[in-house]
Design an enzyme around this catalytic site. Sequence first.
Site, PDB file in Angstrom:
ATOM      1  NE  ARG A  15      -1.421   2.548   2.824  1.00  0.00           N
ATOM      2  CZ  ARG A  15      -0.922   3.689   3.310  1.00  0.00           C
ATOM      3  NH1 ARG A  15      -0.742   4.744   2.519  1.00  0.00           N
ATOM      4  NH2 ARG A  15      -0.571   3.779   4.579  1.00  0.00           N
ATOM      5  CD  GLU A 145      -3.628  11.829   5.968  1.00  0.00           C
ATOM      6  OE1 GLU A 145      -4.834  12.057   5.990  1.00  0.00           O
ATOM      7  OE2 GLU A 145      -2.943  11.900   4.925  1.00  0.00           O
TER       8      GLU A 145
END
Length: 521
Positions: A15, A145
């Site tokens: 990923r 994040e």
Amino acid sequence: MNDLRSLEIMDTTLRDGEQTSGVSFNSEEKLGVAKLLLQSLKVDRIEVASARVSEGEFQAVKRITKWAEENDCLDKIEVLGFIDGTASLDWIHASGARVVNLLSKGSLKHLKGQLKKSPGQHVQDIKDAVTYASNLGIKVNLYLEDWSNGMISSRDYVWYLMDELQHENIQRFMLPDTLGILNQVQSFDFCYACRERYPKLHLDFHAHNDYDLAVANVYSSILAGMNGIHTTVNGLGERAGNAPLASVIGVINDHLSRKINVDENKINIVSKIVETFSGIRIPRNKPLVGENVFTQTCGVHADGDSKDGLYFNRLMPERFGRERKYALGKTSGKANIKKNLEELGITLEEETMKLVTQRVIELGDKKEVVTIDDLPYIVSDVLNQTMDEMPIQIKHYSLSLSKGMRPFVSINLEVNGKMYEGTSSGDGQYDAFMNAIWSIYDKLGRNRPILTDYLVRIPPGGKSDALVEAFIAWNYKGKEFKTRGLDPDQIEAAIKATLRMLNLIEQHDNVLAGQLSDNNK
Ligand SMILES: CC(C)C(=O)C(=O)O
């Protein structure tokens, strides 16, 4: 803080690693790497894709989850999902995956700038996603994040988010240094602050390498009590990449007392396969997996290694499926050459050894990379090197090569102590060279041999760019003469082979002449 609790390794080569500019794995490659990571290397979890990227990605995840289900490791396959209502979760469910790594915003800056939502709204969206996922039978890990920025500039927001979500059905909180801005001290402090505040939560740390500090930051985060670490093979990943798996494993095993399941011995092979599939070359000096990192170049080191492994450390190459090598070049010296010869099963007299060493140093001086594959050729070249005493010597030559013009050669040839000059053009440089020689031979009334074969190649193994080998075969008065020359430059290699041939023929003629005069006596 150092303890033997186990530590999870989550590899995200498929990923985040695929977010390396220019890298795209097809589904066959993804499946192959997934199998290697889980079965061979034995990492604990892998993140294999981002949801909703493409139909190809969907098919790849489907293949991986099918294989994982058959092999009882479906819960180790994770997919990055977004807070986009139900779209990502539906995509993940349809792909057969059962774990989402849900991307939430770990800094107020990102939340406001990108999602344009309030913290309260964001928390509600996350809770809704967690509930929806749970109803689909999907487990949730939560990425915060830009968490590192959040810890610097909006820590209250980070605490608010985590306080609100800590009792939700979330397996792991994943703390990314999204922009790779942290240093080791900050990594420790921020991870430790989270650890202290949430002692019961499973915390993963996700480093980026923008300051080349990813491994150091991982080290600090483990000291601070993280439960899991994210890596990529060869450090692939967005911008400067993620924490490279090989170095992280080496550091955990040698510098931290945390238990991991990864099989170090498989690191090299997996690294090579990912290199091939990604097309991103591993730098030669990349720790543990780079071509040069177990190669001693300095003769003193090779000598020390022979004397009880004086220059060995804990990073023994065999641990990682590698072997120690001894480079050949201008600084390598006799000890390195001896080690390489031993490997080839060749022993040499002291005198020959000196000549071989000298030849390797000469090549090293010309900036040539000499490898073990070159060594037999160098030895054989040295053993044949009695050119200086030969009756025919090429004293000087110049070769021209220009576009649209025939190559031109002028040459000074010494024959039995007398100097002759020849010039000629030809169809190629070697042809011009031979024509110049024959112009002298014709003047001297000597016979010409006939060229029957000409072959130039690099020594077998193909690993070296140091030397080329020229084989030349000639027919002279019905007899075949085969000679070889070795040089970094192919035309020089051919010239060396030719000079040997001229002298062999001279020798042959002299022997014949001797026999004739003996017969006439
Ligand atoms: C997409 C997110 C999880 C990421 O890779 C990061 O923040 O580094």
